[in-house]
Write a protein that holds these residues in place. Structure first.
Motif, PDB file in Angstrom:
ATOM      1  N   GLU A   1      80.252 -79.825 -26.360  1.00 14.07           N
ATOM      2  CA  GLU A   1      81.371 -79.946 -25.431  1.00 14.07           C
ATOM      3  C   GLU A   1      82.133 -81.232 -25.685  1.00 14.07           C
ATOM      4  OE1 GLU A   1      79.398 -79.821 -21.659  1.00 14.07           O
ATOM      5  OE2 GLU A   1      79.545 -77.634 -21.524  1.00 14.07           O
ATOM      6  N   GLY A   2      83.373 -81.265 -25.206  1.00 13.23           N
ATOM      7  CA  GLY A   2      84.163 -82.474 -25.339  1.00 13.23           C
ATOM      8  C   GLY A   2      85.518 -82.315 -24.685  1.00 13.23           C
ATOM      9  N   PHE A   3      86.315 -83.369 -24.764  1.00  9.59           N
ATOM     10  CA  PHE A   3      87.670 -83.301 -24.241  1.00  9.59           C
ATOM     11  C   PHE A   3      88.571 -84.231 -25.038  1.00  9.59           C
ATOM     12  CE2 PHE A   3      86.149 -87.021 -21.939  1.00  9.59           C
ATOM     13  CZ  PHE A   3      87.275 -87.857 -21.881  1.00  9.59           C
ATOM     14  N   LEU A   4      89.885 -83.999 -24.926  1.00 10.69           N
ATOM     15  CA  LEU A   4      90.898 -84.837 -25.545  1.00 10.69           C
ATOM     16  C   LEU A   4      92.019 -85.024 -24.546  1.00 10.69           C
ATOM     17  CD1 LEU A   4      90.374 -82.153 -27.764  1.00 10.69           C
ATOM     18  CD2 LEU A   4      90.821 -84.097 -29.241  1.00 10.69           C
ATOM     19  N   THR A   5      92.607 -86.199 -24.536  1.00  9.18           N
ATOM     20  CA  THR A   5      93.711 -86.426 -23.608  1.00  9.18           C
ATOM     21  C   THR A   5      94.657 -87.479 -24.171  1.00  9.18           C
ATOM     22  OG1 THR A   5      94.275 -86.939 -21.306  1.00  9.18           O
ATOM     23  CG2 THR A   5      92.511 -88.224 -22.295  1.00  9.18           C
ATOM     24  N   TYR A   6      95.917 -87.375 -23.771  1.00 11.12           N
ATOM     25  CA  TYR A   6      96.920 -88.380 -24.141  1.00 11.12           C
ATOM     26  C   TYR A   6      97.867 -88.586 -22.967  1.00 11.12           C
ATOM     27  CZ  TYR A   6     101.058 -90.653 -25.836  1.00 11.12           C
ATOM     28  OH  TYR A   6     102.113 -91.520 -25.946  1.00 11.12           O
ATOM     29  N   PHE A   7      98.192 -89.849 -22.720  1.00 11.20           N
ATOM     30  CA  PHE A   7      99.197 -90.183 -21.712  1.00 11.20           C
ATOM     31  C   PHE A   7      99.621 -91.634 -21.931  1.00 11.20           C
ATOM     32  CE2 PHE A   7      94.952 -90.882 -20.071  1.00 11.20           C
ATOM     33  CZ  PHE A   7      94.987 -92.196 -19.626  1.00 11.20           C
TER      34      PHE A   7
ATOM     35  N   ARG B   1      78.092 -87.033 -27.342  1.00 10.19           N
ATOM     36  CA  ARG B   1      77.756 -88.318 -26.719  1.00 10.19           C
ATOM     37  C   ARG B   1      78.589 -89.480 -27.264  1.00 10.19           C
ATOM     38  NH1 ARG B   1      71.213 -88.357 -25.721  1.00 10.19           N
ATOM     39  NH2 ARG B   1      71.112 -86.342 -24.637  1.00 10.19           N
ATOM     40  N   ARG B   2      79.799 -89.188 -27.688  1.00 10.51           N
ATOM     41  CA  ARG B   2      80.671 -90.237 -28.209  1.00 10.51           C
ATOM     42  C   ARG B   2      82.059 -90.115 -27.607  1.00 10.51           C
ATOM     43  NH1 ARG B   2      82.930 -91.377 -34.281  1.00 10.51           N
ATOM     44  NH2 ARG B   2      83.381 -93.579 -33.973  1.00 10.51           N
ATOM     45  N   LEU B   3      82.522 -91.192 -26.995  1.00  7.93           N
ATOM     46  CA  LEU B   3      83.857 -91.239 -26.404  1.00  7.93           C
ATOM     47  C   LEU B   3      84.643 -92.360 -27.070  1.00  7.93           C
ATOM     48  CD1 LEU B   3      86.071 -90.583 -24.371  1.00  7.93           C
ATOM     49  CD2 LEU B   3      84.859 -91.980 -22.689  1.00  7.93           C
ATOM     50  N   GLN B   4      85.708 -91.981 -27.778  1.00  7.99           N
ATOM     51  CA  GLN B   4      86.567 -92.956 -28.448  1.00  7.99           C
ATOM     52  C   GLN B   4      87.862 -93.118 -27.656  1.00  7.99           C
ATOM     53  OE1 GLN B   4      86.229 -90.452 -32.148  1.00  7.99           O
ATOM     54  NE2 GLN B   4      86.213 -92.463 -33.124  1.00  7.99           N
TER      55      GLN B   4
ATOM     56  N   GLU C   1      82.814 -96.044 -25.938  1.00 10.93           N
ATOM     57  CA  GLU C   1      82.445 -96.978 -27.002  1.00 10.93           C
ATOM     58  C   GLU C   1      83.358 -98.189 -27.050  1.00 10.93           C
ATOM     59  OE1 GLU C   1      82.128 -95.050 -30.724  1.00 10.93           O
ATOM     60  OE2 GLU C   1      80.455 -93.793 -30.117  1.00 10.93           O
ATOM     61  N   SER C   2      84.619 -98.015 -26.752  1.00 13.59           N
ATOM     62  CA  SER C   2      85.555 -99.126 -26.772  1.00 13.59           C
ATOM     63  C   SER C   2      86.152 -99.276 -25.394  1.00 13.59           C
ATOM     64  CB  SER C   2      86.678 -98.875 -27.787  1.00 13.59           C
ATOM     65  OG  SER C   2      87.682 -99.858 -27.663  1.00 13.59           O
ATOM     66  N   THR C   3      86.256-100.485 -24.926  1.00 11.97           N
ATOM     67  CA  THR C   3      86.787-100.704 -23.583  1.00 11.97           C
ATOM     68  C   THR C   3      88.117-101.441 -23.638  1.00 11.97           C
ATOM     69  OG1 THR C   3      85.437-102.686 -23.445  1.00 11.97           O
ATOM     70  CG2 THR C   3      84.553-100.687 -22.456  1.00 11.97           C
ATOM     71  N   PHE C   4      88.851-101.219 -24.714  1.00 11.44           N
ATOM     72  CA  PHE C   4      90.212-101.704 -24.861  1.00 11.44           C
ATOM     73  C   PHE C   4      90.269-103.169 -25.243  1.00 11.44           C
ATOM     74  CE2 PHE C   4      94.485-102.175 -24.917  1.00 11.44           C
ATOM     75  CZ  PHE C   4      95.130-102.616 -23.779  1.00 11.44           C
TER      76      PHE C   4
ATOM     77  N   ALA D   1      86.817-102.284 -36.507  1.00 12.03           N
ATOM     78  CA  ALA D   1      87.461-103.322 -35.705  1.00 12.03           C
ATOM     79  C   ALA D   1      88.063-102.730 -34.437  1.00 12.03           C
ATOM     80  CB  ALA D   1      88.539-104.021 -36.531  1.00 12.03           C
ATOM     81  N   ARG D   2      88.664-101.573 -34.574  1.00 16.20           N
ATOM     82  CA  ARG D   2      89.278-100.903 -33.421  1.00 16.20           C
ATOM     83  C   ARG D   2      88.215-100.534 -32.387  1.00 16.20           C
ATOM     84  NH1 ARG D   2      91.999 -97.646 -36.205  1.00 16.20           N
ATOM     85  NH2 ARG D   2      90.538 -95.915 -36.234  1.00 16.20           N
ATOM     86  N   GLU D   3      87.064-100.083 -32.844  1.00 14.76           N
ATOM     87  CA  GLU D   3      85.989 -99.711 -31.921  1.00 14.76           C
ATOM     88  C   GLU D   3      85.523-100.910 -31.102  1.00 14.76           C
ATOM     89  OE1 GLU D   3      85.004 -96.777 -31.302  1.00 14.76           O
ATOM     90  OE2 GLU D   3      85.947 -95.684 -32.938  1.00 14.76           O
TER      91      GLU D   3
END
Length: 470
Positions: free
Chosen positions: A163-169, A179-182, A322-325, A424-426
């Motif tokens: 399962e998973g999801f994708l979003t843009y805004f 188990r990976r959220l980028q 995984e990345s918090t901005f 680096a982005r991660e």
């Protein structure tokens, strides 16, 4: 396309010949014939009334009445008259050009629907079938995407569903799988949203299933309308599976070869997609058949933003992010996933939360910056001064080995990574380098340093020693 061809023919006779009580694929032809035949023994006035009131014939009422008044209604004239009206109707009914449809779809407001997505490859006995939830809202003024979207997907499998999801805004893109959220943010890494200045190649538009949204289909139709490699036909107000539809079908031909076949079946009133069938590389070894069947769109207002997405997927954001901005939030959390090629051609991989062989300093650095040799020397001298073993991962942002090898030679306890921008982005690394991230042996980030300063050696000794104590 055999299955779709059968669907397109559903409800139509195998022969185009008009017979008593039969049907024709053109609604006007069929209905005109039915009214005339059934009313053959009726007065002309009643036949005229029936034609005037019929929804398919009404636009051509004056022509119908004229024919009825001035022709003898004998059976042998019926097909001839119906054919004439059919020709008039066909010319008027096919009023939608591909560009018209594209503009309508691109302007779609709030959209929510389910869909099944099936992929069949020649080497697979069974198709791969996804279940999808597709949601989108307008993105007025956004040059990066045609809409805001939220896509939830599920792929059943014998060992358990994936399962998973994708979003843009608003310049933010999240993608989660198992188990990976980028996450990606335009304000930090604009190059991934528009590589070479082309937003169509960005992560937000290349995301899986994003091209199934009405707004994206609209943009594709507008592009196809101005691209001579697409050969297509638009059939308006035709019956498909018993439902009034608009059909866009054709091929894409490049250098004399048909590289794709496509059929889009749209609701005739709203032009929203009902079914899509695509064949890539038809007849070739790499042939791929894709079938998308949409459900029934819901008419409901909603706004896709950060709070909407996190409320829909609270567990995923809590457990798999995984990345918090910003790099400032890394201390105390597991070191993000780092994967990159090394100068020797091997693959370096550190999974999120995985333990390390020893406390480690991850140094994100650009070999072409003039201060880099001094940074390398300062970090190495500081690491040598730390009492406990401390490893160093030099994560170079450069893609060419010769640039890296001109400033550093690998030594024991070090890794030299090439093209580590993704890593680096991660970690939330922005445009300022070098960035040093300190991780303890259990894989937890203890501290970081951003930028160059005169005290980098003493800071490395201090922070690496603290990491070794945890």
């Amino acid at each position: 396309m055999a299955g779709l061809s059968a669907l397109l023919r559903q409800g139509e006779p195998q022969s185009r010949r008009i017979t008593k009580g039969g049907e024709h694929s053109n609604l006007v032809f069929s209905e005109f014939h039915r009214i005339l035949w059934c009313g053959f023994h009726k007065e002309r006035r009643s036949i005229s009334g029936a034609l005037l009131l019929h929804p398919y014939i009404e636009p051509f009422a004056s022509t119908c009445v004229f024919i009825i008044k001035h022709h003898i209604m004998k059976p042998r004239y019926i097909s001839m008259i119906a054919s004439g009206i059919c020709a008039i109707a066909a010319g008027a009914a096919d009023t939608h050009t591909l560009a018209d449809i594209g503009h309508r779809l691109a302007a779609t407001a709030c959209y929510s629907d389910t869909a099944s997505y099936e992929v069949l490859l020649p080497n697979l006995a069974e198709p791969v079938s996804y279940s999808l939830l597709l949601e989108s809202t307008p993105a007025d003024g956004d040059t990066l995407a045609s809409c805001r979207y939220f896509i939830d997907w599920r792929l059943p499998a014998p060992g358990g569903a994936s399962e998973g999801f994708l979003t843009y805004f608003d310049g933010t893109h999240y993608r989660q799988r198992d188990r990976r959220l980028q996450e990606y943010h335009f304000s930090r890494t604009p190059e991934v949203f528009a590589p070479g200045g082309d937003a169509s190649r960005g992560v937000q538009q290349q995301a899986q299933f994003a091209d199934l949204l009405p707004q994206a289909i609209g943009r594709r139709f507008l592009s196809m309308a101005s691209d001579s490699s697409y050969l297509y036909k638009v059939s308006a107000d035709t019956l498909v599976g018993g439902e009034r539809s608009t059909v866009v079908e054709g091929i894409r031909r490049i250098s004399g070869f048909d590289c794709a076949e496509y059929v889009y079946i749209l609701d005739n009133a709203t032009l929203l997609p009902r079914r899509i069938e695509l064949e890539n590389n038809p007849g070739q070894l790499g042939e791929q058949a894709i079938t998308i069947v949409y459900g029934t769109p819901e008419d409901k207002p909603f706004v896709i933003d950060e709070s909407y997405v996190t409320s829909r997927k609270p567990a995923e954001f809590e457990n798999y992010r995984e990345s918090t901005f910003t790099i400032e939030s890394l201390p105390g959390r597991p070191m993000p996933r780092i994967v990159s090629k090394t100068v020797s051609g091997d693959r370096y991989l550190h999974e999120r939360g995985q333990s390390l062989a020893a406390p480690t300093v991850f140094v994100f650095i650009d070999a072409t910056v003039g201060s880099s040799p001094a940074i390398i020397e300062a970090v190495r001298s500081a690491v040598d001064a730390v009492p406990a073993r401390t490893d160093v991962v030099w994560a170079f942002l450069n893609h060419r080995n010769e640039e890296i090898e001109s400033v550093i030679t690998q030594r024991t306890g070090e890794e030299l990574l090439v093209g580590a921008r993704g890593a680096a982005r991660e970690c939330g690394v922005g445009n300022v380098t070098p960035v040093l991230v300190f991780a303890s042996a259990d894989g937890t980030v203890s501290d970081f340093i951003v930028g160059n300063n005169r005290n980098v050696a003493s800071l490395v000794i201090e922070k690496a020693t603290i990491a070794a104590m945890k």
